[in-house]
Design a protein around this motif. Structure first.
Motif, PDB file in Angstrom:
ATOM      1  N   LEU A  28       0.812  -1.213   0.000  1.00  0.00           N
ATOM      2  CA  LEU A  28       0.000   0.000   0.000  1.00  0.00           C
ATOM      3  C   LEU A  28       0.850   1.270   0.000  1.00  0.00           C
ATOM      4  N   ALA A  29       2.134   1.139   0.264  1.00  0.00           N
ATOM      5  CA  ALA A  29       3.009   2.310   0.389  1.00  0.00           C
ATOM      6  C   ALA A  29       3.659   2.633  -0.955  1.00  0.00           C
ATOM      7  N   PRO A  30       4.119   3.873  -1.130  1.00  0.00           N
ATOM      8  CA  PRO A  30       4.827   4.232  -2.370  1.00  0.00           C
ATOM      9  C   PRO A  30       6.045   3.341  -2.577  1.00  0.00           C
ATOM     10  N   ARG A  31       6.200   2.843  -3.786  1.00  0.00           N
ATOM     11  CA  ARG A  31       7.294   1.913  -4.078  1.00  0.00           C
ATOM     12  C   ARG A  31       8.659   2.558  -3.846  1.00  0.00           C
ATOM     13  N   ASN A  32       8.747   3.858  -4.094  1.00  0.00           N
ATOM     14  CA  ASN A  32      10.024   4.547  -3.934  1.00  0.00           C
ATOM     15  C   ASN A  32      10.492   4.595  -2.480  1.00  0.00           C
ATOM     16  N   ASP A  33       9.567   4.373  -1.528  1.00  0.00           N
ATOM     17  CA  ASP A  33       9.912   4.427  -0.110  1.00  0.00           C
ATOM     18  C   ASP A  33      10.366   3.079   0.437  1.00  0.00           C
ATOM     19  N   ARG A  34      10.254   2.023  -0.379  1.00  0.00           N
ATOM     20  CA  ARG A  34      10.442   0.668   0.149  1.00  0.00           C
ATOM     21  C   ARG A  34      11.824   0.453   0.752  1.00  0.00           C
ATOM     22  N   ALA A  35      12.866   0.811   0.028  1.00  0.00           N
ATOM     23  CA  ALA A  35      14.231   0.568   0.518  1.00  0.00           C
ATOM     24  C   ALA A  35      14.486   1.332   1.811  1.00  0.00           C
ATOM     25  N   ARG A  36      14.039   2.579   1.869  1.00  0.00           N
ATOM     26  CA  ARG A  36      14.224   3.386   3.081  1.00  0.00           C
ATOM     27  C   ARG A  36      13.459   2.787   4.255  1.00  0.00           C
ATOM     28  N   ASP A  37      12.247   2.303   3.993  1.00  0.00           N
ATOM     29  CA  ASP A  37      11.432   1.728   5.066  1.00  0.00           C
ATOM     30  C   ASP A  37      12.041   0.432   5.585  1.00  0.00           C
ATOM     31  N   ILE A  38      12.580  -0.371   4.680  1.00  0.00           N
ATOM     32  CA  ILE A  38      13.228  -1.620   5.099  1.00  0.00           C
ATOM     33  C   ILE A  38      14.426  -1.311   5.982  1.00  0.00           C
ATOM     34  N   GLU A  39      15.211  -0.316   5.617  1.00  0.00           N
ATOM     35  CA  GLU A  39      16.361   0.064   6.430  1.00  0.00           C
ATOM     36  C   GLU A  39      15.921   0.558   7.808  1.00  0.00           C
ATOM     37  N   TYR A  40      14.779   1.255   7.854  1.00  0.00           N
ATOM     38  CA  TYR A  40      14.269   1.720   9.149  1.00  0.00           C
ATOM     39  C   TYR A  40      13.893   0.530  10.033  1.00  0.00           C
ATOM     40  N   VAL A  41      13.207  -0.463   9.455  1.00  0.00           N
ATOM     41  CA  VAL A  41      12.842  -1.664  10.215  1.00  0.00           C
ATOM     42  C   VAL A  41      14.098  -2.354  10.739  1.00  0.00           C
ATOM     43  N   PHE A  42      15.126  -2.454   9.909  1.00  0.00           N
ATOM     44  CA  PHE A  42      16.364  -3.102  10.337  1.00  0.00           C
ATOM     45  C   PHE A  42      17.091  -2.272  11.397  1.00  0.00           C
ATOM     46  N   ARG A  43      16.862  -0.982  11.388  1.00  0.00           N
ATOM     47  CA  ARG A  43      17.501  -0.147  12.410  1.00  0.00           C
ATOM     48  C   ARG A  43      16.865  -0.385  13.768  1.00  0.00           C
ATOM     49  N   ILE A  44      15.524  -0.507  13.805  1.00  0.00           N
ATOM     50  CA  ILE A  44      14.895  -0.771  15.113  1.00  0.00           C
ATOM     51  C   ILE A  44      15.000  -2.237  15.516  1.00  0.00           C
ATOM     52  N   PHE A  45      15.086  -3.123  14.527  1.00  0.00           N
ATOM     53  CA  PHE A  45      15.208  -4.559  14.800  1.00  0.00           C
ATOM     54  C   PHE A  45      16.434  -5.113  14.059  1.00  0.00           C
ATOM     55  N   PRO A  46      17.642  -4.775  14.508  1.00  0.00           N
ATOM     56  CA  PRO A  46      18.847  -5.218  13.783  1.00  0.00           C
ATOM     57  C   PRO A  46      18.974  -6.732  13.683  1.00  0.00           C
ATOM     58  N   ARG A  47      18.355  -7.447  14.605  1.00  0.00           N
ATOM     59  CA  ARG A  47      18.429  -8.912  14.553  1.00  0.00           C
ATOM     60  C   ARG A  47      17.802  -9.449  13.264  1.00  0.00           C
ATOM     61  N   LEU A  48      16.777  -8.766  12.759  1.00  0.00           N
ATOM     62  CA  LEU A  48      16.134  -9.221  11.518  1.00  0.00           C
ATOM     63  C   LEU A  48      17.092  -9.145  10.333  1.00  0.00           C
ATOM     64  N   LYS A  49      17.965  -8.143  10.327  1.00  0.00           N
ATOM     65  CA  LYS A  49      18.915  -8.005   9.222  1.00  0.00           C
ATOM     66  C   LYS A  49      19.872  -9.177   9.176  1.00  0.00           C
ATOM     67  N   ASP A  50      20.149  -9.761  10.337  1.00  0.00           N
ATOM     68  CA  ASP A  50      21.030 -10.930  10.390  1.00  0.00           C
ATOM     69  C   ASP A  50      20.370 -12.163   9.778  1.00  0.00           C
ATOM     70  N   HIS A  51      19.026 -12.124   9.662  1.00  0.00           N
ATOM     71  CA  HIS A  51      18.282 -13.280   9.134  1.00  0.00           C
ATOM     72  C   HIS A  51      17.459 -12.887   7.914  1.00  0.00           C
ATOM     73  N   ILE A  52      17.985 -11.981   7.126  1.00  0.00           N
ATOM     74  CA  ILE A  52      17.212 -11.354   6.066  1.00  0.00           C
ATOM     75  C   ILE A  52      16.617 -12.355   5.068  1.00  0.00           C
ATOM     76  N   HIS A  53      17.321 -13.464   4.805  1.00  0.00           N
ATOM     77  CA  HIS A  53      16.838 -14.440   3.827  1.00  0.00           C
ATOM     78  C   HIS A  53      16.280 -15.706   4.479  1.00  0.00           C
ATOM     79  N   ARG A  54      16.162 -15.702   5.800  1.00  0.00           N
ATOM     80  CA  ARG A  54      15.616 -16.875   6.495  1.00  0.00           C
ATOM     81  C   ARG A  54      14.091 -16.867   6.402  1.00  0.00           C
ATOM     82  N   GLN A  55      13.509 -18.044   6.234  1.00  0.00           N
ATOM     83  CA  GLN A  55      12.057 -18.143   6.208  1.00  0.00           C
ATOM     84  C   GLN A  55      11.484 -17.726   7.560  1.00  0.00           C
ATOM     85  N   GLY A  56      10.352 -17.023   7.529  1.00  0.00           N
ATOM     86  CA  GLY A  56       9.738 -16.539   8.757  1.00  0.00           C
ATOM     87  C   GLY A  56       9.402 -17.635   9.739  1.00  0.00           C
TER      88      GLY A  56
END
Length: 248
Positions: free
Chosen positions: A117-145
């Protein structure tokens, strides 16, 4: 501002929500506290519009009759009859109880799904924000949920909800089943989201003690009815509330 009044939900002849009202000012954090089956999730489903979809599915299969009453306003405009996707497009985003991430999809795929639902141009910035608040997720970026721990799945669920650019974020039992360490991470993220993005947050939670420091106002629900509301200071000043919900 999100404002609800006179909310009532009947499952056949069972009253699940009884004349409940709630007000969430812009940028505030609101707590909704109560025991299991008190009506917290029903309230969150009502605010998000999910109950409209549930009712429609029950009608189509000739199942349980669900009756919904009351009024919900977003910034003064009535949204009571809007479908969940229409409410999400206006900024009301639900992070449901028990995470409900896409278990076969990776962390990054879950986040991308949340951004539809969000602007596509914001996606990369938003993903980086999520990884900033939850850095542990960045360590498992390609792991299945489905292979993440419960705490990591909760981080992913909140991150996925943030990707939708919520104006009002509904968190249903975000601390359920989490260790104290993961509870602290979630509570810290709520502080960060509110401060950095000014998002209005409504938290429904059984265990109020970890949540009370971050809320501005709280509601106590029992048997589908809101029996008490007040600021966190007022709630903590009530000895019955402290004993029943805050464990002190």
């Amino acid at each position: 501002m999100l404002e609800a009044s006179g909310l009532m939900v009947y499952y056949e002849n069972m009253l699940a929500l009884n004349n409940v009202g709630l007000k969430a000012e812009e940028g505030s954090v609101i707590g909704v506290f109560g025991s299991n089956s008190a009506g917290k999730s029903t309230l969150m489903y009502m605010l998000s519009g999910v109950l409209l979809d549930i009712r429609k599915k029950e009608e189509m299969r000739g199942g349980e009759r669900i009756t919904l009453l009351g009024k919900i306003l977003l910034d003064g405009e009535e949204i009571t009859t809007l479908a969940p996707h229409e409410r999400a497009a206006r900024g009301i985003v639900l992070c449901p109880e028990r995470r409900r991430i896409f278990g076969e999809s990776s962390v990054i795929e879950n986040l991308r799904i949340g951004s539809y639902l969000a602007p596509r141009n914001d996606r990369a910035r938003d993903i980086e924000y999520v990884f900033r608040i939850f850095p542990r997720l960045k360590d498992h970026i390609h792991r299945q949920g489905g292979f993440l721990s419960g705490g990591e799945q909760q981080m992913l669920a909140i991150g996925r909800a943030l990707m939708a650019h919520p104006k009002i974020l509904l968190l249903d039992e975000p601390l359920l089943g989490l260790s104290p360490a993961y509870q602290k991470i979630v509570i810290d993220s709520i502080r960060e989201i509110r401060t950095a993005r000014g998002i209005t947050i409504v938290i429904a939670e059984q265990y109020a003690r970890p949540v009370i420091p971050v809320i501005d106002r709280g509601y106590i629900i029992e048997n589908g009815s809101a029996i008490l509301e007040g600021s966190k200071e007022e709630l903590m000043g009530n000895p019955d509330v402290k004993s029943a919900y805050f464990g002190v």
